[in-house]
Design an enzyme around this catalytic site. Structure first.
Site, PDB file in Angstrom:
ATOM      1  CG  ASP A  65      -7.314  -5.335  28.843  1.00  0.00           C
ATOM      2  OD1 ASP A  65      -6.609  -5.349  29.281  1.00  0.00           O
ATOM      3  OD2 ASP A  65      -8.121  -6.116  27.941  1.00  0.00           O
ATOM      4  CG  ASN A 133     -11.805 -14.218  20.712  1.00  0.00           C
ATOM      5  OD1 ASN A 133     -12.027 -13.193  20.426  1.00  0.00           O
ATOM      6  ND2 ASN A 133     -11.562 -15.076  21.319  1.00  0.00           N
ATOM      7  CG  HIS A 135     -10.722 -10.667  23.265  1.00  0.00           C
ATOM      8  ND1 HIS A 135      -9.914 -11.563  22.864  1.00  0.00           N
ATOM      9  CD2 HIS A 135     -10.493  -9.649  22.768  1.00  0.00           C
ATOM     10  CE1 HIS A 135      -8.844 -10.689  22.114  1.00  0.00           C
ATOM     11  NE2 HIS A 135      -9.675  -9.703  22.613  1.00  0.00           N
ATOM     12  CD  GLU A 140      -9.939 -14.824  25.364  1.00  0.00           C
ATOM     13  OE1 GLU A 140     -10.165 -14.356  24.149  1.00  0.00           O
ATOM     14  OE2 GLU A 140      -8.218 -15.055  24.748  1.00  0.00           O
TER      15      GLU A 140
END
Ligand code: PGA
Length: 243
Positions: A65, A133, A135, A140
């Site tokens: 990313d 969370n 990810h 996400e």
């Protein structure tokens, strides 16, 4: 699943797995990750490369990313991170390293990542961190996940977690280009390293039941035949994981 005594040991184990993949195939393709977690892993790879124990001369890498809006020369960009925390310090050919671009025509950049992944071939090993969370990459937690590379709106929790790397909170990017789940899960092997109590809920979802949910994208790793999760004893306890 590996539970180590300390985060330092976790990073040592992860570095050993990466080096084993490169020793088995000097032309290995590696999927690499950024963030705080992999830094000690990269330091070990640098140390071993400088000591002549391992060579990355023929290795090809693709990163997961990149932030949208940051040039590769920006010290907060993931291209900069990879260059300064790994690539500049090992014997890799920089032209064999690929970090998605978050600038310009983003839709075209997404297609380019998927093309690059196809051209390179399936990575022998994909290194992953995990968000608070759940990810992986920047996929996400949400009702829907994407299989292909796409632009992700970062959640408040991720923006807050990333803010520690920035001087001003308004500088923290809110969007990123990220590989989707299919590219990540295509790797022959996956190594996920996590540490810290902030990751406990995500790790509980990953390790303590057999459920797969888009609300914790890491749970898709349960579908992978060769995924290794490395956590330290403190995180195992915080997550309620029993060995
Ligand atoms: P961290 O990030 O290593 O900085 O905790 C991990 C991630 O967000 O994937």
């Amino acid at each position: 699943m590996i539970v180590t005594k300390s985060y330092e040991d976790s990073c040592q184990r992860a570095a050993e797995l990466i080096e084993a993949a490169v020793l088995a195939n000097p032309q290995a393709k590696l999927g690499l990750a950024t963030g705080g977690t992999p830094l000690p892993i990269y330091r070990r790879l640098i140390e071993d490369c400088k000591a002549g124990k391992i060579s990355f001369a023929k290795v090809r890498t693709v990163n997961l990313d990149e932030y949208c809006g940051l040039n590769g020369s920006n010290t907060q960009s993931y291209r900069w991170f990879m260059d300064h925390n790994l690539f500049n310090e090992i014997d890799i050919d920089k032209t064999n390293t690929y970090v998605p671009s978050g600038l310009g025509d983003l839709a075209a950049n997404c297609r380019e990542v998927d093309k690059k992944v196809r051209e390179n071939g399936v990575p022998e090993l994909q290194l992953l961190g995990i968000g608070n969370n759940g990810h992986i990459g920047f996929n996400e937690a949400a009702d829907l996940l994407h299989t292909e590379t796409h632009i992700e709106q970062l959640t408040e929790s991720t923006i807050a977690a990333n803010a520690r790397f920035f001087d001003k909170s308004e500088d923290v990017p809110t969007q990123a280009i990220t590989m989707g789940l299919s590219s990540i899960l295509a790797a022959k092997s996956i190594v996920l390293v996590a540490t810290g109590a902030a990751k406990a809920a995500a790790i509980r979802g990953l390790l303590c039941n057999d459920e797969v949910t888009t609300q914790n994208p890491s749970t898709f790793l349960k579908l992978h035949p060769n995924a290794t999760v490395i956590i330290d004893a403190a995180l195992a306890t915080a997550a309620g994981y029993e060995n």
